[in-house]
Design an enzyme around this catalytic site. Structure first.
Site, PDB file in Angstrom:
ATOM      1  N   TYR A   1       0.812  -1.216   0.000  1.00 57.98           N
ATOM      2  CA  TYR A   1       0.000   0.000   0.000  1.00 57.98           C
ATOM      3  C   TYR A   1       0.849   1.271   0.000  1.00 57.98           C
ATOM      4  CZ  TYR A   1      -2.767   3.902   1.460  1.00 57.98           C
ATOM      5  OH  TYR A   1      -3.318   5.151   1.514  1.00 57.98           O
TER       6      TYR A   1
ATOM      7  N   LYS B   1       5.682   9.148   2.876  1.00 56.58           N
ATOM      8  CA  LYS B   1       5.620   9.426   4.305  1.00 56.58           C
ATOM      9  C   LYS B   1       6.906   8.982   5.024  1.00 56.58           C
ATOM     10  CE  LYS B   1       1.747  11.449   4.076  1.00 56.58           C
ATOM     11  NZ  LYS B   1       0.498  11.139   3.641  1.00 56.58           N
TER      12      LYS B   1
ATOM     13  N   ALA C   1      -8.978  13.422   5.763  1.00 59.92           N
ATOM     14  CA  ALA C   1     -10.420  13.600   5.580  1.00 59.92           C
ATOM     15  C   ALA C   1     -10.891  15.014   5.913  1.00 59.92           C
ATOM     16  CB  ALA C   1     -11.219  12.578   6.397  1.00 59.92           C
ATOM     17  N   CYS C   2      -9.990  15.993   5.789  1.00 60.66           N
ATOM     18  CA  CYS C   2     -10.381  17.382   6.011  1.00 60.66           C
ATOM     19  C   CYS C   2     -10.188  18.242   4.761  1.00 60.66           C
ATOM     20  CB  CYS C   2      -9.620  17.968   7.191  1.00 60.66           C
ATOM     21  SG  CYS C   2     -10.074  17.227   8.764  1.00 60.66           S
TER      22      CYS C   2
ATOM     23  N   SER D   1      -9.804   4.261  -1.453  1.00 62.03           N
ATOM     24  CA  SER D   1      -9.322   4.055  -2.828  1.00 62.03           C
ATOM     25  C   SER D   1      -8.672   5.346  -3.313  1.00 62.03           C
ATOM     26  CB  SER D   1     -10.466   3.631  -3.749  1.00 62.03           C
ATOM     27  OG  SER D   1     -11.542   4.543  -3.672  1.00 62.03           O
ATOM     28  N   ARG D   2      -7.748   5.203  -4.245  1.00 63.02           N
ATOM     29  CA  ARG D   2      -6.846   6.326  -4.564  1.00 63.02           C
ATOM     30  C   ARG D   2      -6.662   6.526  -6.057  1.00 63.02           C
ATOM     31  NH1 ARG D   2      -4.349   9.281  -0.124  1.00 63.02           N
ATOM     32  NH2 ARG D   2      -5.069   8.158   1.714  1.00 63.02           N
TER      33      ARG D   2
ATOM     34  N   ARG E   1     -11.962  19.154  11.705  1.00 61.60           N
ATOM     35  CA  ARG E   1     -13.428  19.150  11.757  1.00 61.60           C
ATOM     36  C   ARG E   1     -13.870  19.461  13.175  1.00 61.60           C
ATOM     37  NH1 ARG E   1     -16.320  16.224   7.758  1.00 61.60           N
ATOM     38  NH2 ARG E   1     -14.832  15.635   6.161  1.00 61.60           N
TER      39      ARG E   1
ATOM     40  N   ASN F   1     -14.096  28.372  -0.218  1.00 59.16           N
ATOM     41  CA  ASN F   1     -13.049  28.626   0.781  1.00 59.16           C
ATOM     42  C   ASN F   1     -12.078  29.709   0.311  1.00 59.16           C
ATOM     43  OD1 ASN F   1     -14.181  26.711   2.440  1.00 59.16           O
ATOM     44  ND2 ASN F   1     -12.854  25.053   1.719  1.00 59.16           N
TER      45      ASN F   1
HETATM   46  O1  SAT Z   1      -1.883   6.815   3.156  1.00 57.05           O
HETATM   47  S1  SAT Z   1      -0.815   7.580   2.534  1.00 57.05           S
HETATM   48  O2  SAT Z   1       0.191   7.950   3.517  1.00 57.05           O
HETATM   49  O3  SAT Z   1      -0.198   6.844   1.465  1.00 57.05           O
HETATM   50  C1  SAT Z   1      -1.469   8.982   1.874  1.00 57.05           C
HETATM   51  C2  SAT Z   1      -1.874   9.988   2.865  1.00 57.05           C
HETATM   52  O4  SAT Z   1      -2.433   9.668   3.928  1.00 57.05           O
HETATM   53  O5  SAT Z   1      -1.662  11.169   2.571  1.00 57.05           O
HETATM   54 MN    MN Z   2      -1.050  12.883   3.661  1.00 57.30          MN
END
Ligand code: SAT
Ligand code: MN
Length: 585
Positions: A201, A210, A254-255, A369-370, A401, A497
């Protein structure tokens, strides 16, 4: 100065060593370029790792389905293997480096038998910039090789950069058997090394992202006086303004980070336009002028698909229509991707992310999903994206949030207060995440899972940078998610925004009106440009209101979190806490 031969041969020596341990059938070096990409993709199609999407409507787009147990970052299996436990701090999993190397080193023995080892030299940052870094990932996954080619500058460009620096981050990756019981993501900050086993992943396996650009780089940045942050970078162009105002922003997942970074401004006709520099990671340094300068070290976008639509993010939609990878989305019988919130109904005969005809019950696309797209295809890409110096940041935004607490926007009283707001920032959990719905998860600077060292030291580093920079950015907090008593969002969000960004840029310039409140400067009702919004005065009042009792309760939550950080929390933040308590009365 290290010569080419030396630099490349140090990579070669390491590759040989790893080859001996992992025993792949063959070794393939990536050099970069379109031809190599096509060759890899042809192989991946043959291997069944990718499926071609509809070539007419989605040219050069591919679908990948990952193992059902391997669809997100594995934070509980992610370790900072610093020499001592207290260097990792209370928010990271720590593993003694010697023990970790012994245990996980065993898993790498012979793990690539029958497989190809891809040597992926990559550059994080702009070609020719002294701020850029080289990494080399050794991986047995063609999905990783292809994704890294999109997400970073891969191949000879990296080896060329290595000639001048001589050092690179070593990343060793194997998908192993994708067994969650034998899955580890290890970071050795002192050795600038990453080991990842058992996952394919994104965040676990694309080691430039990361693992390198945040966990390893944050530890290095602390030592060297710069910052590696989980931030988008955007530029706001305004009519009549000579310069573009650059803003960096950190929000928990999720923001809406990608949406803000690529926003299409409804005020474009008036001359307000947003330019995208980056959507996930920023490396920041103090320039000779005393300002903070930021670069986006990545070359692609790895965005969450569900919720992305022509309404929420038209620029991202334009990117996903061609030359992109789609992981774990649903697909129509004619080979067109679909996900929840894409803005049109699911087509007849939809195939879900498992590859089965969708039964309409569980989500058709995995919630994580990406899409993976080269940033070069972003319609709003800033001409400064490739500037080796980066862009000068005038404002930093934090946010999350908060249904009832935080106003739409407020400006902090200065750098240390800004660090306090970033350190205590949190987001109320939605049903999508594990945990209690509505409970606030604290996530300092949105770095909780990404800081490669002790979080208290990390916050001290922030305070230090503010002291050393003679013109640090102003710091703001935004909240697009405030709700009314009826449970409905008070603010339209997305493109609108830009109205908040406009106020922020005017604060930087010193022209916008604000009111002093206990938590910071809040816009005066008429200081926000709201033409065309139909926002009634009562809603606006609620959006901008500061409730002292609610903030006193918040203070307790902050205290609990700060207590967890312990005595390495910088004093400046305790002082800011006292000042806030006093202002609240
Ligand atoms: O899940 S990942 O670190 O690959 C992507 C993200 O959370 O920005
Ligand atoms: Mn990120």
């Amino acid at each position: 100065m290290v010569t080419t031969e030396n630099a490349t041969s140090s990579v070669e020596r390491w590759v040989q060593e790893i080859q001996g341990i992992t025993q792949p059938d063959q070794v393939v070096w990536l050099h970069g370029g379109a031809e190599e990409y096509s060759r890899l993709m042809e192989q991946a199609l043959k291997d069944g790792v990718f499926q071609k999407l509809n070539e007419e409507t989605f040219p050069n787009c591919y679908l990948h389905r990952s193992h059902a147990n391997d669809v997100a970052r594995a934070e509980h299996l992610t370790f900072i293997c610093s020499r001592t436990e207290d260097q990792a701090g209370p928010t990271n999993n720590w593993w003694d480096p010697k023990e970790a190397r012994e245990k996980v080193g065993g898993l790498f023995k012979g793990c690539m038998k029958g497989r190809t080892l891809y040597v992926i030299p990559y550059l994080m940052g702009v070609e020719g910039s002294s701020f850029s870094q080289v990494g080399v990932e050794l991986s047995d996954s063609i999905y990783v090789a292809i994704s890294m080619t999109i997400m970073t500058r891969v191949g000879d460009v990296a080896l060329k950069h290595l000639e001048t620096t001589g050092t690179f981050v070593k990343g060793l990756h194997s998908t192993g058997e994708l067994d969650p019981e034998r899955r580890y993501i290890l970071h050795f900050p002192e050795d600038r090394e990453i080991w990842s086993f058992g996952s394919g992943y994104g965040g676990n396996a694309l080691l430039g992202k990361k693992c390198h650009s945040l966990r390893i780089a944050s530890a290095q940045a602390r030592d060297e006086g710069w910052m590696a942050e989980h931030m988008l970078i955007l530029g706001l162009q305004r009519p009549g303004a000579e310069e573009i105002t650059y803003i960096a922003a950190a929000f928990p997942s999720a923001c809406g980070k990608t949406n803000l970074a690529m926003m299409k401004s409804p005020l474009e006709k008036l001359g307000y336009k947003v330019w995208t520099v980056g959507d996930d990671i920023a490396w920041l340094r103090i320039g000779e002028d005393g300002r903070l300068w930021a670069v986006n070290p990545e070359a692609g976008t790895f965005g969450v698909a569900p919720g992305t639509s022509f309404e929420s993010n038209p620029n991202a939609m334009a990117m996903t229509n061609h030359d992109s990878l789609h992981t774990n989305v649903a697909v129509s019988p004619s080979g067109e991707p679909w996900w929840e919130g894409i803005g049109h109904d699911a087509p007849e005969g939809l195939i879900d992310w498992h590859g089965n005809v969708w039964d309409g019950k569980a989500p058709a696309a995995h919630p994580n999903s990406r899409f993976t797209c080269p940033i070069a295809t972003c319609p709003s890409l800033s001409p400064e994206y490739n500037n080796p110096q980066g862009v000068p940041i005038s404002a930093i935004l934090f946010g999350g949030r908060r249904a009832k607490l935080a106003p739409l926007v407020y400006q902090t009283y200065g750098w240390d207060h800004g660090v306090f707001v970033g350190a205590s920032m949190g987001s109320e959990m939605t049903a999508a995440a594990a945990g209690q719905v509505g409970a606030t998860r604290r996530d300092p600077m949105a770095m909780l899972p990404f800081c490669g060292y002790h979080v208290g030291d990390y916050l001290s580093h922030w305070i230090e940078v503010g002291k050393r920079a003679s013109s640090p950015p102003l710091v703001f907090n935004v909240n697009w998610f405030r709700k009314g008593d009826d449970g409905k969002f008070l603010w339209p969000g997305y493109g609108d925004n830009v109205r908040v960004l406009k106020w922020i840029a005017e604060r930087v310039e010193g022209t916008a009106d604000a009111e002093e409140t206990p938590i910071g400067y809040v816009p005066k009702a008429d200081a926000l440009y709201l033409d065309g919004l139909n926002l009634d005065p009562e809603t606006l009042k609620q959006l901008l209101s500061v409730n002292s009792d609610a903030w006193k309760a918040e203070l307790e939550g902050i205290d609990t979190f700060f207590a967890k950080i312990g005595d390495r929390l910088p004093k400046a933040l305790l002082e800011e806490r006292e000042k806030l308590a006093k202002r609240l009365g």
